[in-house]
Design a protein around this motif. Sequence first.
Motif, mmCIF file in Angstrom:
data_model
loop_
_atom_site.group_PDB
_atom_site.id
_atom_site.type_symbol
_atom_site.label_atom_id
_atom_site.label_comp_id
_atom_site.label_asym_id
_atom_site.label_seq_id
_atom_site.Cartn_x
_atom_site.Cartn_y
_atom_site.Cartn_z
ATOM 1 N N LYS A 141 44.215 49.281 48.635
ATOM 2 C CA LYS A 141 42.895 49.477 48.045
ATOM 3 C C LYS A 141 42.621 48.404 46.995
ATOM 4 C CE LYS A 141 43.424 54.531 48.317
ATOM 5 N NZ LYS A 141 43.399 55.792 47.514
ATOM 6 N N ALA A 142 41.347 48.140 46.773
ATOM 7 C CA ALA A 142 40.950 47.210 45.717
ATOM 8 C C ALA A 142 39.550 47.579 45.240
ATOM 9 C CB ALA A 142 40.988 45.770 46.223
ATOM 10 N N MET A 143 39.118 46.922 44.179
ATOM 11 C CA MET A 143 37.758 47.127 43.703
ATOM 12 C C MET A 143 36.747 46.669 44.735
ATOM 13 S SD MET A 143 37.365 46.070 39.709
ATOM 14 C CE MET A 143 38.132 44.467 39.901
ATOM 15 N N THR A 144 35.614 47.335 44.766
ATOM 16 C CA THR A 144 34.484 46.828 45.531
ATOM 17 C C THR A 144 33.866 45.671 44.743
ATOM 18 O OG1 THR A 144 32.950 48.337 44.440
ATOM 19 C CG2 THR A 144 33.986 49.112 46.492
ATOM 20 N N PRO A 145 33.069 44.831 45.386
ATOM 21 C CA PRO A 145 32.429 43.740 44.634
ATOM 22 C C PRO A 145 31.519 44.249 43.517
ATOM 23 C CG PRO A 145 31.587 43.884 46.885
ATOM 24 C CD PRO A 145 32.799 44.735 46.826
ATOM 25 N N CYS A 146 30.852 45.401 43.725
ATOM 26 C CA CYS A 146 30.013 45.924 42.637
ATOM 27 C C CYS A 146 30.883 46.428 41.491
ATOM 28 C CB CYS A 146 29.080 47.021 43.139
ATOM 29 S SG CYS A 146 29.817 48.272 44.183
ATOM 30 N N GLY A 147 32.045 47.021 41.807
ATOM 31 C CA GLY A 147 32.962 47.450 40.764
ATOM 32 C C GLY A 147 33.436 46.277 39.931
ATOM 33 N N HIS A 148 33.668 45.142 40.602
ATOM 34 C CA HIS A 148 34.096 43.932 39.894
ATOM 35 C C HIS A 148 33.018 43.512 38.885
ATOM 36 C CE1 HIS A 148 36.465 39.922 40.359
ATOM 37 N NE2 HIS A 148 35.928 40.004 39.166
ATOM 38 N N TRP A 149 31.763 43.532 39.314
ATOM 39 C CA TRP A 149 30.701 43.115 38.405
ATOM 40 C C TRP A 149 30.461 44.118 37.288
ATOM 41 C CZ3 TRP A 149 28.425 38.745 37.163
ATOM 42 C CH2 TRP A 149 28.588 37.653 38.021
ATOM 43 N N MET A 150 30.713 45.380 37.535
ATOM 44 C CA MET A 150 30.574 46.352 36.449
ATOM 45 C C MET A 150 31.630 46.103 35.370
ATOM 46 S SD MET A 150 27.920 47.747 37.487
ATOM 47 C CE MET A 150 27.547 49.141 36.447
ATOM 48 N N GLU A 151 32.817 45.663 35.785
ATOM 49 C CA GLU A 151 33.834 45.289 34.803
ATOM 50 C C GLU A 151 33.378 44.078 33.987
ATOM 51 O OE1 GLU A 151 36.765 46.878 34.198
ATOM 52 O OE2 GLU A 151 36.411 48.398 35.742
ATOM 53 N N ILE A 152 32.718 43.143 34.651
ATOM 54 C CA ILE A 152 32.214 41.955 33.960
ATOM 55 C C ILE A 152 31.148 42.335 32.939
ATOM 56 C CG2 ILE A 152 30.868 39.834 34.274
ATOM 57 C CD1 ILE A 152 32.365 39.456 36.947
ATOM 58 N N VAL A 153 30.280 43.284 33.300
ATOM 59 C CA VAL A 153 29.257 43.740 32.350
ATOM 60 C C VAL A 153 29.921 44.233 31.065
ATOM 61 C CG1 VAL A 153 27.441 45.426 31.911
ATOM 62 C CG2 VAL A 153 27.607 44.361 34.156
ATOM 63 N N GLY A 154 30.976 45.035 31.212
ATOM 64 C CA GLY A 154 31.674 45.545 30.039
ATOM 65 C C GLY A 154 32.263 44.441 29.181
ATOM 66 N N THR A 155 32.818 43.427 29.829
ATOM 67 C CA THR A 155 33.395 42.290 29.099
ATOM 68 C C THR A 155 32.330 41.560 28.293
ATOM 69 O OG1 THR A 155 35.168 41.966 30.713
ATOM 70 C CG2 THR A 155 34.537 40.057 29.382
ATOM 71 N N ILE A 156 31.196 41.275 28.936
ATOM 72 C CA ILE A 156 30.139 40.522 28.257
ATOM 73 C C ILE A 156 29.508 41.342 27.141
ATOM 74 C CG2 ILE A 156 27.845 39.512 28.588
ATOM 75 C CD1 ILE A 156 28.811 38.555 31.332
ATOM 76 N N ALA A 157 29.261 42.624 27.380
ATOM 77 C CA ALA A 157 28.677 43.476 26.336
ATOM 78 C C ALA A 157 29.582 43.519 25.106
ATOM 79 C CB ALA A 157 28.441 44.880 26.878
ATOM 80 N N LYS A 158 30.879 43.605 25.350
ATOM 81 C CA LYS A 158 31.832 43.613 24.232
ATOM 82 C C LYS A 158 31.836 42.271 23.518
ATOM 83 C CE LYS A 158 36.721 44.311 23.105
ATOM 84 N NZ LYS A 158 38.085 44.595 23.659
ATOM 85 N N ASP A 159 31.860 41.175 24.288
ATOM 86 C CA ASP A 159 31.854 39.843 23.685
ATOM 87 C C ASP A 159 30.616 39.620 22.817
ATOM 88 O OD1 ASP A 159 34.222 39.278 24.980
ATOM 89 O OD2 ASP A 159 33.311 38.021 26.542
ATOM 90 N N LYS A 160 29.501 40.206 23.238
ATOM 91 C CA LYS A 160 28.231 40.029 22.530
ATOM 92 C C LYS A 160 27.997 41.095 21.450
ATOM 93 C CE LYS A 160 26.528 36.458 24.761
ATOM 94 N NZ LYS A 160 26.114 35.194 24.092
ATOM 95 N N ASN A 161 28.988 41.952 21.247
ATOM 96 C CA ASN A 161 28.868 43.029 20.257
ATOM 97 C C ASN A 161 27.638 43.904 20.493
ATOM 98 O OD1 ASN A 161 31.208 42.339 18.674
ATOM 99 N ND2 ASN A 161 30.042 40.602 17.865
ATOM 100 N N ALA A 162 27.338 44.149 21.768
ATOM 101 C CA ALA A 162 26.201 45.003 22.107
ATOM 102 C C ALA A 162 26.466 46.431 21.650
ATOM 103 C CB ALA A 162 25.962 44.965 23.624
#
Length: 446
Positions: free
Chosen positions: A277-298
């Motif tokens: 099993k692995a992440m779906t491509p949408c799951g991968h991008w949802m992880e990226i959203v979390g990374t960017i939101a954290k980096d930007k102190n959202a």
Amino acid sequence: MKSTVKTFAVFVLAFVLFEGCKPKNAYEKITHDPLLFTQMQHELNYVIIYDIFTPPVASRVFAYSNLAAYEVLANEGKHFESLQGKIKDLNNIPVPTAEQKKALDYPLAATVAFLKVGKALTFSQDKMQHITDSVLDVVKQSGIPDNMYTNSVAYGSAVADSIMAWSKKDNYAQTRGARFTVTNLDGHWEPTPPGYFDAVEPKWGTIRTVVMDSVWQIKAPGPIVYSNKPGSPFYQMAKQVYETGIHLDTTQKWIANFWDCNSFKLHVQGHLMFATKAMTPCGHWMEIVGTIAKDKNADFYKTVYSYTGVALGIFDAFIASWNAKYTYDLVRPETFINKYIDPNWKPYLQTPPFPEYNSAHSTISSASAAVLKTIYGNETPFRDSSERNWGWPDRTFPTLDSAAREVSMSRFYGGIHYLPSVWDAYAQGKEIGLLVMSKLLKKYKE
């Protein structure tokens, strides 16, 4: 891949107690913490992996769960408006009662709504319930007033129920069990090794869109004219895939593997067959959203806003891409190359079980990048560490576009898409992402 939410939540509670010894609104350090919501996304992502959802179905789970959280916060009226009247048939989202408004924590209600929809749309409801219980247990211990806790949970639950009622009208149930008839005509799709699985989600193009007026509003131009004659444009396009696959370098292989996101990969070793099993491509991008939101102190609100924009863009992008796949029913490179160029050639990645044109990875990635760069700006460097659990080193990107373009090329390097298919899909997804921001979310009010 085990759940980490309880450990995470306990850590947050300990931090609150240590820092403030229960100040008046200590509970807000938990309920308003964007990292808690990001962790909920992560936990839902891993439930989706466990349940082995197909990529389109996973996109539906993320879209409706995040929309529920968004609508809760929209009713507070601080940073964004409800999407009622902007999304097809979306209406009758409940508003808080006068009594609830006296004591209501909107972020807590949003988290409850997110988790309740996520639970309803996944198979592993026991896992989702454990996640929900773990969060709510910590909130209860944080000093939140009883009436505020009760009102927030009740309101979040009511919004979740309304989103679920709306979700049942999207034609999803009618597409369950649909089968695709293989034509056996030259140039059309046919099952590929090693599993020779049936085509996945042949009716996904009939799912109700969210941002597009119809599935045809933003469409791909279509593949070039099919021909198996040597020297023809189609033959040369397939030969480009073949030759690239033979000469892949280490970086190209890394890129292909990093973005593969094959939720059910079949392995064959002699007489032994097993799947991973692995992440779906949408799951991968949802992880990226979390990374960017954290980096930007959202903050909590902007974090939910970001997840919702990306989730809605991905949802419509999958519908548009899947509609193209089953409209054009195009042969995969592996099939064509084995018939007309080299019978022993294998793509670097395992060919997914559905028609080739166009690349859904490319469509959903450019849609995600378009949403995120509208919110945070294209010059948003980030480090993607979401593939560590599968053994792939982090990748760093200077811009969101650079990541989306790399995803597109990864499918070409993997030998599962022709080059024009990934760039047609990239252009299609970008338009969808921009439409999400112009038609639905517009500007975030700080």
